[in-house]
Design a protein around this motif. Structure first.
Motif, PDB file in Angstrom:
ATOM      1  N   TYR A  33       2.494   3.641  -5.266  1.00  0.00           N
ATOM      2  CA  TYR A  33       1.410   3.540  -4.283  1.00  0.00           C
ATOM      3  C   TYR A  33       1.792   2.534  -3.195  1.00  0.00           C
ATOM      4  O   TYR A  33       2.441   1.524  -3.472  1.00  0.00           O
ATOM      5  CB  TYR A  33       0.124   3.028  -4.927  1.00  0.00           C
ATOM      6  N   TYR A  35      -0.292   0.193  -0.357  1.00  0.00           N
ATOM      7  CA  TYR A  35      -1.588  -0.310   0.067  1.00  0.00           C
ATOM      8  C   TYR A  35      -1.370  -1.325   1.190  1.00  0.00           C
ATOM      9  O   TYR A  35      -0.291  -1.868   1.364  1.00  0.00           O
ATOM     10  CB  TYR A  35      -2.318  -1.022  -1.070  1.00  0.00           C
ATOM     11  N   ARG A  37      -3.455  -4.781   2.978  1.00  0.00           N
ATOM     12  CA  ARG A  37      -4.588  -5.689   3.004  1.00  0.00           C
ATOM     13  C   ARG A  37      -4.518  -6.458   4.323  1.00  0.00           C
ATOM     14  O   ARG A  37      -3.509  -7.111   4.614  1.00  0.00           O
ATOM     15  CB  ARG A  37      -4.582  -6.647   1.809  1.00  0.00           C
ATOM     16  N   LYS A  41      -9.187  -8.839   3.672  1.00  0.00           N
ATOM     17  CA  LYS A  41     -10.246  -7.863   3.398  1.00  0.00           C
ATOM     18  C   LYS A  41      -9.834  -6.941   2.251  1.00  0.00           C
ATOM     19  O   LYS A  41      -9.072  -7.316   1.383  1.00  0.00           O
ATOM     20  CB  LYS A  41     -10.539  -7.089   4.677  1.00  0.00           C
ATOM     21  N   GLU A  42     -10.351  -5.736   2.248  1.00  0.00           N
ATOM     22  CA  GLU A  42     -10.145  -4.841   1.129  1.00  0.00           C
ATOM     23  C   GLU A  42      -8.701  -4.390   1.016  1.00  0.00           C
ATOM     24  O   GLU A  42      -7.920  -4.460   1.969  1.00  0.00           O
ATOM     25  CB  GLU A  42     -11.038  -3.616   1.283  1.00  0.00           C
ATOM     26  N   ILE A  43      -8.327  -3.936  -0.156  1.00  0.00           N
ATOM     27  CA  ILE A  43      -7.011  -3.331  -0.387  1.00  0.00           C
ATOM     28  C   ILE A  43      -7.154  -1.862  -0.028  1.00  0.00           C
ATOM     29  O   ILE A  43      -7.745  -1.080  -0.758  1.00  0.00           O
ATOM     30  CB  ILE A  43      -6.579  -3.499  -1.847  1.00  0.00           C
ATOM     31  N   PHE A  45      -5.969   1.831   0.574  1.00  0.00           N
ATOM     32  CA  PHE A  45      -4.990   2.809   0.111  1.00  0.00           C
ATOM     33  C   PHE A  45      -4.294   3.469   1.289  1.00  0.00           C
ATOM     34  O   PHE A  45      -4.932   3.846   2.272  1.00  0.00           O
ATOM     35  CB  PHE A  45      -5.699   3.862  -0.732  1.00  0.00           C
ATOM     36  N   HIS A  48       0.202   7.814  -2.055  1.00  0.00           N
ATOM     37  CA  HIS A  48       0.561   7.863  -3.470  1.00  0.00           C
ATOM     38  C   HIS A  48       1.670   8.892  -3.652  1.00  0.00           C
ATOM     39  O   HIS A  48       1.510  10.055  -3.255  1.00  0.00           O
ATOM     40  CB  HIS A  48      -0.688   8.229  -4.279  1.00  0.00           C
ATOM     41  N   GLN A  55       1.542  12.760  -3.351  1.00  0.00           N
ATOM     42  CA  GLN A  55       0.358  13.265  -4.029  1.00  0.00           C
ATOM     43  C   GLN A  55      -0.867  13.181  -3.125  1.00  0.00           C
ATOM     44  O   GLN A  55      -1.726  14.056  -3.136  1.00  0.00           O
ATOM     45  CB  GLN A  55       0.120  12.456  -5.304  1.00  0.00           C
ATOM     46  N   ASP A  56      -0.915  12.101  -2.364  1.00  0.00           N
ATOM     47  CA  ASP A  56      -2.062  11.869  -1.499  1.00  0.00           C
ATOM     48  C   ASP A  56      -1.624  10.923  -0.395  1.00  0.00           C
ATOM     49  O   ASP A  56      -1.179   9.820  -0.690  1.00  0.00           O
ATOM     50  CB  ASP A  56      -3.216  11.245  -2.302  1.00  0.00           C
ATOM     51  N   SER A  58      -3.742  10.534   2.359  1.00  0.00           N
ATOM     52  CA  SER A  58      -4.942  10.524   3.187  1.00  0.00           C
ATOM     53  C   SER A  58      -5.219   9.171   3.816  1.00  0.00           C
ATOM     54  O   SER A  58      -5.971   9.076   4.776  1.00  0.00           O
ATOM     55  CB  SER A  58      -6.154  10.957   2.353  1.00  0.00           C
ATOM     56  N   PHE A  91       1.346  -3.879   0.309  1.00  0.00           N
ATOM     57  CA  PHE A  91       1.657  -3.951  -1.111  1.00  0.00           C
ATOM     58  C   PHE A  91       2.134  -2.594  -1.607  1.00  0.00           C
ATOM     59  O   PHE A  91       1.604  -1.556  -1.234  1.00  0.00           O
ATOM     60  CB  PHE A  91       0.424  -4.360  -1.914  1.00  0.00           C
ATOM     61  N   GLY A  99      -3.621   6.915 -12.792  1.00  0.00           N
ATOM     62  CA  GLY A  99      -4.787   6.307 -13.409  1.00  0.00           C
ATOM     63  C   GLY A  99      -4.455   5.196 -14.377  1.00  0.00           C
ATOM     64  O   GLY A  99      -5.353   4.517 -14.872  1.00  0.00           O
ATOM     65  N   ALA A 100      -3.169   4.977 -14.645  1.00  0.00           N
ATOM     66  CA  ALA A 100      -2.778   3.882 -15.530  1.00  0.00           C
ATOM     67  C   ALA A 100      -2.755   2.569 -14.743  1.00  0.00           C
ATOM     68  O   ALA A 100      -2.805   2.562 -13.517  1.00  0.00           O
ATOM     69  CB  ALA A 100      -1.410   4.161 -16.124  1.00  0.00           C
ATOM     70  N   ALA A 102      -1.754  -0.525 -12.686  1.00  0.00           N
ATOM     71  CA  ALA A 102      -0.762  -0.625 -11.628  1.00  0.00           C
ATOM     72  C   ALA A 102      -0.133  -2.009 -11.628  1.00  0.00           C
ATOM     73  O   ALA A 102      -0.806  -3.014 -11.840  1.00  0.00           O
ATOM     74  CB  ALA A 102      -1.414  -0.345 -10.272  1.00  0.00           C
TER      75      ALA A 102
ATOM     76  N   ASN B  31     -11.569   5.663 -16.235  1.00  0.00           N
ATOM     77  CA  ASN B  31     -11.465   4.268 -16.650  1.00  0.00           C
ATOM     78  C   ASN B  31     -11.734   3.388 -15.444  1.00  0.00           C
ATOM     79  O   ASN B  31     -11.749   3.868 -14.299  1.00  0.00           O
ATOM     80  CB  ASN B  31     -10.088   3.962 -17.268  1.00  0.00           C
ATOM     81  N   GLN B  33     -10.516  -0.448 -13.849  1.00  0.00           N
ATOM     82  CA  GLN B  33      -9.559  -1.533 -13.993  1.00  0.00           C
ATOM     83  C   GLN B  33     -10.017  -2.711 -13.139  1.00  0.00           C
ATOM     84  O   GLN B  33     -10.667  -2.527 -12.104  1.00  0.00           O
ATOM     85  CB  GLN B  33      -8.171  -1.065 -13.528  1.00  0.00           C
ATOM     86  N   TYR B  35      -8.578  -6.383 -11.328  1.00  0.00           N
ATOM     87  CA  TYR B  35      -7.418  -7.129 -10.874  1.00  0.00           C
ATOM     88  C   TYR B  35      -7.886  -8.437 -10.239  1.00  0.00           C
ATOM     89  O   TYR B  35      -8.996  -8.518  -9.708  1.00  0.00           O
ATOM     90  CB  TYR B  35      -6.627  -6.329  -9.815  1.00  0.00           C
ATOM     91  N   GLN B  48      -8.450  -3.095 -18.532  1.00  0.00           N
ATOM     92  CA  GLN B  48      -8.882  -1.715 -18.304  1.00  0.00           C
ATOM     93  C   GLN B  48      -9.957  -1.370 -19.330  1.00  0.00           C
ATOM     94  O   GLN B  48      -9.803  -1.662 -20.522  1.00  0.00           O
ATOM     95  CB  GLN B  48      -7.700  -0.763 -18.455  1.00  0.00           C
ATOM     96  N   PHE B  88     -10.893  -7.663  -7.787  1.00  0.00           N
ATOM     97  CA  PHE B  88     -11.028  -6.264  -7.387  1.00  0.00           C
ATOM     98  C   PHE B  88     -11.238  -5.384  -8.607  1.00  0.00           C
ATOM     99  O   PHE B  88     -10.572  -5.560  -9.629  1.00  0.00           O
ATOM    100  CB  PHE B  88      -9.751  -5.764  -6.705  1.00  0.00           C
ATOM    101  N   PRO B  92      -9.494   5.173 -10.889  1.00  0.00           N
ATOM    102  CA  PRO B  92      -8.517   6.222 -10.628  1.00  0.00           C
ATOM    103  C   PRO B  92      -9.171   7.574 -10.402  1.00  0.00           C
ATOM    104  O   PRO B  92     -10.228   7.880 -10.952  1.00  0.00           O
ATOM    105  CB  PRO B  92      -7.692   6.251 -11.909  1.00  0.00           C
ATOM    106  N   ARG B  95      -5.760  11.813  -7.563  1.00  0.00           N
ATOM    107  CA  ARG B  95      -4.853  11.682  -6.432  1.00  0.00           C
ATOM    108  C   ARG B  95      -4.497  10.242  -6.078  1.00  0.00           C
ATOM    109  O   ARG B  95      -3.508  10.001  -5.398  1.00  0.00           O
ATOM    110  CB  ARG B  95      -5.465  12.383  -5.217  1.00  0.00           C
ATOM    111  N   GLY B 100     -11.960  -1.326  -5.019  1.00  0.00           N
ATOM    112  CA  GLY B 100     -13.170  -1.812  -4.392  1.00  0.00           C
ATOM    113  C   GLY B 100     -12.824  -2.811  -3.311  1.00  0.00           C
ATOM    114  O   GLY B 100     -11.665  -3.217  -3.164  1.00  0.00           O
ATOM    115  N   SER B 101     -13.837  -3.216  -2.567  1.00  0.00           N
ATOM    116  CA  SER B 101     -13.616  -4.115  -1.432  1.00  0.00           C
ATOM    117  C   SER B 101     -13.330  -5.551  -1.868  1.00  0.00           C
ATOM    118  O   SER B 101     -12.906  -6.367  -1.064  1.00  0.00           O
ATOM    119  CB  SER B 101     -14.827  -4.083  -0.503  1.00  0.00           C
TER     120      SER B 101
END
Lengths: 113, 109
Positions: A33, A35, A37, A41-43, A45, A48, A55-56, A58, A91, A99-100, A102, B31, B33, B35, B48, B88, B92, B95, B100-101
């Motif tokens: 992935y 990312y 920041r 502010k927010e991380i 995306f 991927h 995969q994505d 967007s 990052f 989904g595991a 990171a 799930n 997670q 951080y 997680q 954070f 998942p 894709r 979160g923010s």
């Protein structure tokens, strides 16, 4: 076990120039992935990869950003031409499965002046 | 697309006070997670949660996953200056891993 490594750690470039960021994921991690920041502010995306496939993507802001992962190993993120608003910390993270958990690299702090 | 929201955005507490951050997803998650990113550092995985209604503890940190698997919380008891950073949550999808923010925690000595 080596972690996710990113290069360079810092980059200062002028507006209009090109910069290429590199990420080496943990060996065996198919998922990679990118990312960004900005200003604490927010991380956000960006994209991927699963192995060498996108995969994505967007989250990529525009066509000035190009990410590749040839051979499904390391990845590069090129910004060409860079604009002031591209400044931030980029990052890279990798995971074994989608989904595991990171694992993040230390990040590349990009400053466009 | 999937959205993950966190509140509050900032929290200042006196050392020794408790702290809670809340996370809500627009979709059901397989799930959740959590951080932590220290100032100048990179996000580091904390935990997680997978099961509906799950509660996990790590010393002074308590993590909960909602029954509907769409919300979660992180509670820190008796904060210390070492707890400073941004927390954070991340959810998942097929894709991507959406973050979160974040909640930026400041602990005043």
């Amino acid at each position: 076990e080596a972690g996710v490594t990113q290069f360079p750690s810092h980059s200062v470039i002028e507006k209009g120039q090109t910069v290429t960021l590199r990420c080496d994921p943990i060996s065996g991690h198919d998922n990679l992935y990118w990312y960004r920041r900005v200003m604490g502010k927010e991380i956000k995306f960006l994209l991927h990869f699963v192995k060498e496939s996108k995969q994505d993507e967007s989250g990529m802001p525009n066509n000035r950003f190009l990410a590749e992962r040839t051979g499904g190993t390391y990845s590069t993120l090129k910004v060409q031409p860079a604009e002031l608003e591209d400044s931030g910390v980029y990052f890279c993270a990798s995971s074994q499965g989608s989904g595991a958990r990171a694992f993040f690299g230390q990040g590349t702090r990009l400053t466009v002046v | 697309g999937q959205q993950v929201m966190q509140i509050p955005q900032y929290q200042h507490v006196q050392e020794g006070e408790d702290f809670t951050t809340y996370c809500n997803s627009s979709t059901t998650l397989s799930n959740i997670q959590w951080y932590k990113q220290r100032p100048g550092g990179h996000p580091v995985f904390l935990i997680q949660l997978v099961k509906s209604g799950e509660v996990k503890k790590q010393k002074r940190l308590t993590f909960q996953f909602g029954e509907a698997k769409k919300n979660s919380s992180l509670h820190i008891t008796a904060t210390q200056t070492t707890d400073v950073g941004t927390y954070f949550c991340a959810g998942p999808s097929a894709r991507q891993l959406t973050f979160g923010s974040g909640t930026q925690l400041t602990v005043l000595p």
